[in-house]
Write a protein that holds these residues in place. Structure first.
Motif, PDB file in Angstrom:
ATOM      1  N   MET A 121      34.495  17.024  -1.092  1.00 43.92           N
ATOM      2  CA  MET A 121      34.609  17.952  -2.216  1.00 43.92           C
ATOM      3  C   MET A 121      35.749  17.520  -3.139  1.00 43.92           C
ATOM      4  O   MET A 121      35.597  17.475  -4.366  1.00 43.92           O
ATOM      5  N   TRP A 122      36.901  17.206  -2.531  1.00 44.63           N
ATOM      6  CA  TRP A 122      38.051  16.786  -3.337  1.00 44.63           C
ATOM      7  C   TRP A 122      37.896  15.377  -3.875  1.00 44.63           C
ATOM      8  O   TRP A 122      38.098  15.123  -5.061  1.00 44.63           O
ATOM      9  N   ARG A 123      37.508  14.445  -3.005  1.00 37.28           N
ATOM     10  CA  ARG A 123      37.545  13.040  -3.398  1.00 37.28           C
ATOM     11  C   ARG A 123      36.565  12.716  -4.514  1.00 37.28           C
ATOM     12  O   ARG A 123      36.879  11.931  -5.424  1.00 37.28           O
ATOM     13  N   LEU A 124      35.370  13.303  -4.464  1.00 33.41           N
ATOM     14  CA  LEU A 124      34.406  13.025  -5.535  1.00 33.41           C
ATOM     15  C   LEU A 124      34.912  13.596  -6.858  1.00 33.41           C
ATOM     16  O   LEU A 124      34.744  12.980  -7.912  1.00 33.41           O
ATOM     17  N   ASN A 125      35.554  14.763  -6.803  1.00 31.80           N
ATOM     18  CA  ASN A 125      36.161  15.310  -8.014  1.00 31.80           C
ATOM     19  C   ASN A 125      37.315  14.446  -8.492  1.00 31.80           C
ATOM     20  O   ASN A 125      37.528  14.276  -9.696  1.00 31.80           O
ATOM     21  N   TRP A 126      38.078  13.904  -7.543  1.00 31.80           N
ATOM     22  CA  TRP A 126      39.204  13.040  -7.907  1.00 31.80           C
ATOM     23  C   TRP A 126      38.703  11.767  -8.593  1.00 31.80           C
ATOM     24  O   TRP A 126      39.240  11.340  -9.617  1.00 31.80           O
ATOM     25  N   ILE A 127      37.648  11.170  -8.056  1.00 32.57           N
ATOM     26  CA  ILE A 127      37.061   9.974  -8.672  1.00 32.57           C
ATOM     27  C   ILE A 127      36.440  10.325 -10.016  1.00 32.57           C
ATOM     28  O   ILE A 127      36.550   9.568 -10.975  1.00 32.57           O
ATOM     29  N   HIS A 128      35.771  11.479 -10.074  1.00 34.02           N
ATOM     30  CA  HIS A 128      35.088  11.933 -11.291  1.00 34.02           C
ATOM     31  C   HIS A 128      34.151  10.835 -11.806  1.00 34.02           C
ATOM     32  O   HIS A 128      34.304  10.332 -12.926  1.00 34.02           O
ATOM     33  N   PRO A 129      33.156  10.467 -11.001  1.00 35.31           N
ATOM     34  CA  PRO A 129      32.360   9.282 -11.331  1.00 35.31           C
ATOM     35  C   PRO A 129      31.344   9.463 -12.454  1.00 35.31           C
ATOM     36  O   PRO A 129      30.787   8.469 -12.925  1.00 35.31           O
ATOM     37  N   PHE A 130      31.124  10.707 -12.893  1.00 33.92           N
ATOM     38  CA  PHE A 130      30.077  10.947 -13.876  1.00 33.92           C
ATOM     39  C   PHE A 130      30.644  11.502 -15.183  1.00 33.92           C
ATOM     40  O   PHE A 130      31.729  12.084 -15.204  1.00 33.92           O
ATOM     41  N   SER A 131      29.898  11.324 -16.245  1.00 28.83           N
ATOM     42  CA  SER A 131      30.310  11.868 -17.536  1.00 28.83           C
ATOM     43  C   SER A 131      30.319  13.389 -17.508  1.00 28.83           C
ATOM     44  O   SER A 131      31.129  14.036 -18.164  1.00 28.83           O
ATOM     45  N   ASP A 132      29.421  13.984 -16.744  1.00 36.94           N
ATOM     46  CA  ASP A 132      29.349  15.427 -16.572  1.00 36.94           C
ATOM     47  C   ASP A 132      28.631  15.694 -15.258  1.00 36.94           C
ATOM     48  O   ASP A 132      27.967  14.816 -14.715  1.00 36.94           O
ATOM     49  N   GLY A 133      28.768  16.908 -14.737  1.00 36.46           N
ATOM     50  CA  GLY A 133      28.079  17.261 -13.502  1.00 36.46           C
ATOM     51  C   GLY A 133      28.809  16.847 -12.246  1.00 36.46           C
ATOM     52  O   GLY A 133      28.219  16.850 -11.158  1.00 36.46           O
ATOM     53  N   ASN A 134      30.099  16.503 -12.349  1.00 39.99           N
ATOM     54  CA  ASN A 134      30.859  16.092 -11.172  1.00 39.99           C
ATOM     55  C   ASN A 134      31.025  17.231 -10.175  1.00 39.99           C
ATOM     56  O   ASN A 134      30.867  17.046  -8.966  1.00 39.99           O
ATOM     57  N   GLY A 135      31.351  18.429 -10.681  1.00 39.83           N
ATOM     58  CA  GLY A 135      31.541  19.567  -9.795  1.00 39.83           C
ATOM     59  C   GLY A 135      30.270  19.940  -9.060  1.00 39.83           C
ATOM     60  O   GLY A 135      30.278  20.173  -7.850  1.00 39.83           O
ATOM     61  N   ARG A 136      29.170  19.993  -9.785  1.00 37.96           N
ATOM     62  CA  ARG A 136      27.893  20.341  -9.176  1.00 37.96           C
ATOM     63  C   ARG A 136      27.505  19.349  -8.085  1.00 37.96           C
ATOM     64  O   ARG A 136      27.008  19.730  -7.019  1.00 37.96           O
ATOM     65  N   THR A 137      27.749  18.070  -8.348  1.00 43.49           N
ATOM     66  CA  THR A 137      27.397  17.045  -7.366  1.00 43.49           C
ATOM     67  C   THR A 137      28.328  17.093  -6.159  1.00 43.49           C
ATOM     68  O   THR A 137      27.879  16.956  -5.015  1.00 43.49           O
ATOM     69  N   SER A 138      29.606  17.317  -6.394  1.00 45.70           N
ATOM     70  CA  SER A 138      30.556  17.358  -5.278  1.00 45.70           C
ATOM     71  C   SER A 138      30.289  18.556  -4.374  1.00 45.70           C
ATOM     72  O   SER A 138      30.397  18.464  -3.147  1.00 45.70           O
ATOM     73  N   ARG A 139      29.912  19.694  -4.967  1.00 44.22           N
ATOM     74  CA  ARG A 139      29.717  20.897  -4.154  1.00 44.22           C
ATOM     75  C   ARG A 139      28.486  20.791  -3.260  1.00 44.22           C
ATOM     76  O   ARG A 139      28.522  21.192  -2.096  1.00 44.22           O
ATOM     77  N   ILE A 140      27.388  20.231  -3.773  1.00 43.19           N
ATOM     78  CA  ILE A 140      26.212  20.095  -2.918  1.00 43.19           C
ATOM     79  C   ILE A 140      26.418  18.994  -1.890  1.00 43.19           C
ATOM     80  O   ILE A 140      26.009  19.139  -0.733  1.00 43.19           O
ATOM     81  N   LEU A 141      27.079  17.902  -2.263  1.00 45.82           N
ATOM     82  CA  LEU A 141      27.327  16.838  -1.289  1.00 45.82           C
ATOM     83  C   LEU A 141      28.243  17.332  -0.179  1.00 45.82           C
ATOM     84  O   LEU A 141      28.022  17.033   1.001  1.00 45.82           O
ATOM     85  N   SER A 142      29.254  18.105  -0.531  1.00 45.88           N
ATOM     86  CA  SER A 142      30.151  18.678   0.470  1.00 45.88           C
ATOM     87  C   SER A 142      29.371  19.571   1.440  1.00 45.88           C
ATOM     88  O   SER A 142      29.582  19.527   2.661  1.00 45.88           O
ATOM     89  N   TYR A 143      28.463  20.378   0.898  1.00 44.97           N
ATOM     90  CA  TYR A 143      27.666  21.269   1.738  1.00 44.97           C
ATOM     91  C   TYR A 143      26.709  20.484   2.628  1.00 44.97           C
ATOM     92  O   TYR A 143      26.505  20.826   3.796  1.00 44.97           O
ATOM     93  N   MET A 144      26.156  19.415   2.106  1.00 44.39           N
ATOM     94  CA  MET A 144      25.287  18.561   2.913  1.00 44.39           C
ATOM     95  C   MET A 144      26.055  17.947   4.071  1.00 44.39           C
ATOM     96  O   MET A 144      25.552  17.875   5.197  1.00 44.39           O
ATOM     97  N   VAL A 145      27.278  17.492   3.803  1.00 41.12           N
ATOM     98  CA  VAL A 145      28.107  16.912   4.864  1.00 41.12           C
ATOM     99  C   VAL A 145      28.407  17.954   5.926  1.00 41.12           C
ATOM    100  O   VAL A 145      28.363  17.670   7.130  1.00 41.12           O
ATOM    101  N   LEU A 146      28.717  19.186   5.512  1.00 41.46           N
ATOM    102  CA  LEU A 146      28.982  20.264   6.464  1.00 41.46           C
ATOM    103  C   LEU A 146      27.767  20.507   7.342  1.00 41.46           C
ATOM    104  O   LEU A 146      27.873  20.547   8.583  1.00 41.46           O
ATOM    105  N   CYS A 147      26.594  20.662   6.731  1.00 42.18           N
ATOM    106  CA  CYS A 147      25.368  20.900   7.499  1.00 42.18           C
ATOM    107  C   CYS A 147      25.014  19.693   8.362  1.00 42.18           C
ATOM    108  O   CYS A 147      24.610  19.845   9.525  1.00 42.18           O
ATOM    109  N   GLY A 148      25.170  18.496   7.798  1.00 36.05           N
ATOM    110  CA  GLY A 148      24.825  17.290   8.549  1.00 36.05           C
ATOM    111  C   GLY A 148      25.702  17.099   9.771  1.00 36.05           C
ATOM    112  O   GLY A 148      25.227  16.721  10.840  1.00 36.05           O
ATOM    113  N   LYS A 149      26.987  17.367   9.617  1.00 38.03           N
ATOM    114  CA  LYS A 149      27.907  17.244  10.744  1.00 38.03           C
ATOM    115  C   LYS A 149      27.574  18.257  11.836  1.00 38.03           C
ATOM    116  O   LYS A 149      27.660  17.960  13.035  1.00 38.03           O
ATOM    117  N   LEU A 150      27.174  19.474  11.434  1.00 33.86           N
ATOM    118  CA  LEU A 150      26.791  20.516  12.388  1.00 33.86           C
ATOM    119  C   LEU A 150      25.357  20.338  12.895  1.00 33.86           C
ATOM    120  O   LEU A 150      24.914  21.079  13.778  1.00 33.86           O
TER     121      LEU A 150
END
Length: 256
Positions: A121-150
């Motif tokens: 969640m933090w690192r993707l926002n820190w990198i900010h790899p996209f022109s827009d949509g960074n927050g939306r992408t980081s939040r779903i990826l973070s949630y996927m990692v949480l579910c995937g780990k569990l």
């Protein structure tokens, strides 16, 4: 805190605010569904598929028809309105995203689900790899990692990404705290981890409420969802027992 917003010169594809809001909502559903399907694939394969193409697909799902660079890393620098953080140059984006994914792979077995999801969640926002949509992408990826780990798509409709979207101030504060720690040469995700723990409790307690007809947490009772839910659990032993039973049930399903 004001909204953190990417500032880059990107052609506008949808100028009508109502049409834009409708497209963003439709894309958000498509992105979430694709993300949960991907988690199911991870679980079936017994390993997460952590690669750049997956990250780019998540962004494309969110920004299709909105951003001409949907599904692509930003080609140049970008500023973040409402934040003192200065993202890396465009030419360094792919390398840093790869390093983020390698961190997840290297620590997948040894670190907790909340740590790994907080990190991405933090690192993707820190990198900010996209022109827009960074927050939306980081939040779903973070949630996927949480579910995937569990190893389970978590129950509940009041999901962590939705809770963050309803009130972004605590989320922004946690990002800023991690950014400041990184400037001092430290990786400190304590505030983000605590925040996600509170959101997770809210999501699981919603399932408890649906099952029992109870009401534990009401939106607006406390600006910090972590403080609101923790205070209620501490003051209601029966609620605490129900939560522990729910968690035990989920963990039992994961182990079966």
């Amino acid at each position: 805190m004001a909204d953190r917003k990417s500032e880059a010169e990107v052609p506008v594809l949808i100028s009508d605010p109502i049409e834009l809001a409708e497209k963003e909502a439709a894309n958000a559903l498509d992105q979430f569904d694709w993300g949960m399907d991907e988690v199911e694939r991870w679980i079936k394969a017994k390993r997460p598929s952590l690669n750049i193409s997956m990250v780019l697909t998540l962004h494309r799902k969110a920004m299709d028809g909105i951003d001409p660079y949907a599904g692509n890393f930003r080609p140049a620098g970008v500023a973040i309105k409402g934040s003192s953080h200065e993202p890396i140059s465009g030419e360094d984006v792919a390398r840093h995203v790869e390093e983020m994914l390698e961190y997840l792979k290297a620590n997948w077995s040894s670190h907790t689900a909340t740590h790994l999801s907080s990190y991405v969640m933090w690192r993707l926002n820190w990198i900010h790899p996209f022109s827009d949509g960074n927050g939306r992408t980081s939040r779903i990826l973070s949630y996927m990692v949480l579910c995937g780990k569990l190893e389970k798509v978590l129950p509940g409709t009041n999901t962590i990404p939705e809770q963050i979207a309803e009130n972004k101030s605590p989320y922004y504060n946690a990002l800023e705290a991690a950014d400041e720690a990184w400037k001092r040469g430290k990786t400190d995700l304590g505030e983000m981890e605590g925040l996600l723990e509170g959101y997770l409790a809210n999501q699981l307690l919603e399932v408890h409420n649906q099952a029992t007809g109870g009401k534990i947490y009401t939106e607006g009772e406390d600006e910090d969802p972590k403080n609101g839910i923790v205070s209620k659990i501490e003051s209601h032993p029966v609620i605490a027992g129900g939560l522990f039973l729910l968690l035990a049930t989920i963990l039992g399903l994961l182990a079966s």
